[in-house]
Design an enzyme around this catalytic site. Structure first.
Site, PDB file in Angstrom:
ATOM      1  N   ASP A 103     -16.499 -71.557 -24.243  1.00 19.32           N
ATOM      2  CA  ASP A 103     -15.416 -72.215 -23.492  1.00 19.32           C
ATOM      3  C   ASP A 103     -15.030 -73.498 -24.212  1.00 19.32           C
ATOM      4  OD1 ASP A 103     -13.603 -72.564 -21.275  1.00 19.32           O
ATOM      5  OD2 ASP A 103     -14.903 -74.187 -20.610  1.00 19.32           O
ATOM      6  N   SER A 104     -13.859 -74.006 -23.860  1.00 27.05           N
ATOM      7  CA  SER A 104     -13.405 -75.268 -24.451  1.00 27.05           C
ATOM      8  C   SER A 104     -14.257 -76.442 -23.949  1.00 27.05           C
ATOM      9  CB  SER A 104     -11.935 -75.498 -24.105  1.00 27.05           C
ATOM     10  OG  SER A 104     -11.780 -75.536 -22.703  1.00 27.05           O
ATOM     11  N   CYS A 139      -7.765 -70.488 -14.704  1.00 26.53           N
ATOM     12  CA  CYS A 139      -8.288 -71.588 -15.518  1.00 26.53           C
ATOM     13  C   CYS A 139      -9.727 -71.829 -15.063  1.00 26.53           C
ATOM     14  CB  CYS A 139      -7.460 -72.848 -15.313  1.00 26.53           C
ATOM     15  SG  CYS A 139      -8.185 -74.299 -16.095  1.00 26.53           S
ATOM     16  N   CYS A 155     -12.749 -69.102 -21.602  1.00 31.65           N
ATOM     17  CA  CYS A 155     -11.578 -69.984 -21.507  1.00 31.65           C
ATOM     18  C   CYS A 155     -10.293 -69.155 -21.492  1.00 31.65           C
ATOM     19  CB  CYS A 155     -11.591 -70.906 -22.724  1.00 31.65           C
ATOM     20  SG  CYS A 155     -10.158 -71.973 -22.863  1.00 31.65           S
ATOM     21  N   HIS A 185     -11.547 -74.354 -14.783  1.00 33.40           N
ATOM     22  CA  HIS A 185     -11.879 -75.535 -13.980  1.00 33.40           C
ATOM     23  C   HIS A 185     -11.495 -75.402 -12.500  1.00 33.40           C
ATOM     24  CE1 HIS A 185     -12.382 -77.257 -17.897  1.00 33.40           C
ATOM     25  NE2 HIS A 185     -12.580 -78.479 -17.441  1.00 33.40           N
ATOM     26  N   GLU A 202     -12.150 -82.947 -14.824  1.00 35.18           N
ATOM     27  CA  GLU A 202     -12.951 -83.577 -15.891  1.00 35.18           C
ATOM     28  C   GLU A 202     -13.365 -85.002 -15.503  1.00 35.18           C
ATOM     29  OE1 GLU A 202     -14.050 -82.811 -19.061  1.00 35.18           O
ATOM     30  OE2 GLU A 202     -13.491 -80.701 -18.891  1.00 35.18           O
TER      31      GLU A 202
HETATM   32  N1  DGL Z   1     -10.949 -73.689 -20.279  1.00 31.45           N
HETATM   33  C1  DGL Z   1      -9.522 -73.905 -20.112  1.00 31.45           C
HETATM   34  C2  DGL Z   1      -8.884 -72.690 -19.467  1.00 31.45           C
HETATM   35  O1  DGL Z   1      -9.527 -71.894 -18.813  1.00 31.45           O
HETATM   36  C3  DGL Z   1      -9.239 -75.147 -19.300  1.00 31.45           C
HETATM   37  C4  DGL Z   1      -9.601 -76.419 -20.019  1.00 31.45           C
HETATM   38  C5  DGL Z   1      -8.793 -76.643 -21.273  1.00 31.45           C
HETATM   39  O2  DGL Z   1      -7.569 -76.862 -21.197  1.00 31.45           O
HETATM   40  O3  DGL Z   1      -9.395 -76.590 -22.336  1.00 31.45           O
HETATM   41  O4  DGL Z   1      -7.708 -72.506 -19.620  1.00 31.45           O
END
Ligand code: DGL
Length: 276
Positions: A11-12, A193, A74, A195, A159
């Site tokens: 994941d990011s 997403c 992600c 988050h 975040e």
């Molecule tokens: N993990 C990203 C997503 O699911 C959200 C956070 C980001 O923008 O990196 O789109």
């Protein structure tokens, strides 16, 4: 864990833990390595080329640690990079290894949630601009009409640890008003997403009762289980020690604090230096 063949979760940042925890609940026996690219998060506003570069570096790092299969948790990376990874990068660099995303499994199950077939998607601007959900819906659930809403403020709020309070409520109300204006018949809100599931208590409190809010991890986990059943050549190569390693490209302490605060997971992450 040197000889282990874990499942990698990329994941990011830390948001992919919302998907990972559902995978762990469903498939606890495998070994796992979670990698969060916190040093370069968020991906949501980045270009196709940048997300592809970061995602291939992350996935390549997980392969170098023994993973045979990586799930890109992600959505932004799944939307922008997965197709190129599967069709060009993997065959050239790692034939025999596999990378899965989160968009297709989500779309494949979405029909079971909606009665009106009017489904809203909340996601990062990058995911919305990529049209990836719309393209997959046209293939796997053509009767569903998708109404997309970019929610650029929700990732920064999460975040920053703002899971409730006037700031969060203000943006949820704003994005819902914009969503509802696209169709009054929407009965399902898909959280596209990583988050957003952390905002579930406020979403449930603020959205109308008839609207079902769908958390992606609950769709991705059974889909992964099904994939492993259908691919014994991959499944049989995986080790089953129930071990989990957590890697982050940024500060371990920050990652551990967020993981504990949001997921109730007590973890001790390790710093990952991935090829830049
Ligand atoms: N993990 C990203 C997503 O699911 C959200 C956070 C980001 O923008 O990196 O789109």
């Amino acid at each position: 864990m040197a000889d282990n063949k874990p499942i990698g979760i990329f994941d990011s940042g830390f948001g992919g833990l919302t998907v990972f925890r559902r995978i762990l609940e469903r498939l606890p026996r495998y070994d796992y390595i979670y990698l969060g690219d916190n040093a370069r998060t968020p991906y949501g506003n980045r270009s196709f080329e940048t997300v592809l570069k970061f995602a291939t570096q992350g996935v390549g790092h997980l392969f170098s640690l023994g993973c045979r299969l990586v799930v890109i948790a992600c959505n932004t990376a799944s939307a922008k990079a997965l197709r190129t990874i599967q069709q060009a990068w993997l065959p050239r660099n790692y034939p025999g290894l596999r990378v899965l995303g989160v968009i297709r499994p989500t779309v494949e199950s979405i029909r079971s949630f909606t009665k009106t077939n009017h489904v809203a998607l909340w996601a990062t601007p990058g995911t919305v601009r990529s049209e990836s959900f719309a393209i997959e819906i046209a293939k796997y659930a053509p009767q569903v009409k998708l109404f997309q809403q970019a929610c650029p403020m929700l990732v920064p709020l999460v975040e920053a640890g703002e899971l409730e309070g006037p700031g969060v409520d203000c943006y949820i109300n704003k994005y819902w008003d914009q969503t509802r204006a696209q169709s009054p018949d929407i009965d399902t809100l898909l959280l596209g997403c990583t988050h957003y599931p952390l905002l579930m208590p406020r979403l449930k409190a603020l959205l109308p009762e008839g609207v079902r809010v769908v958390e992606q991890g609950l769709l991705v986990a059974p889909s992964l289980e099904d994939y492993l059943k259908r691919h014994p050549e991959i499944e049989s190569a995986l080790t089953r020690g129930g071990a989990c390693r957590y890697l982050t490209t940024d500060q371990c302490q920050y990652f551990d604090e967020l993981a504990e605060k949001f997921m109730g997971l007590k973890i001790s992450s390790e710093k990952a230096e991935i090829a830049g």
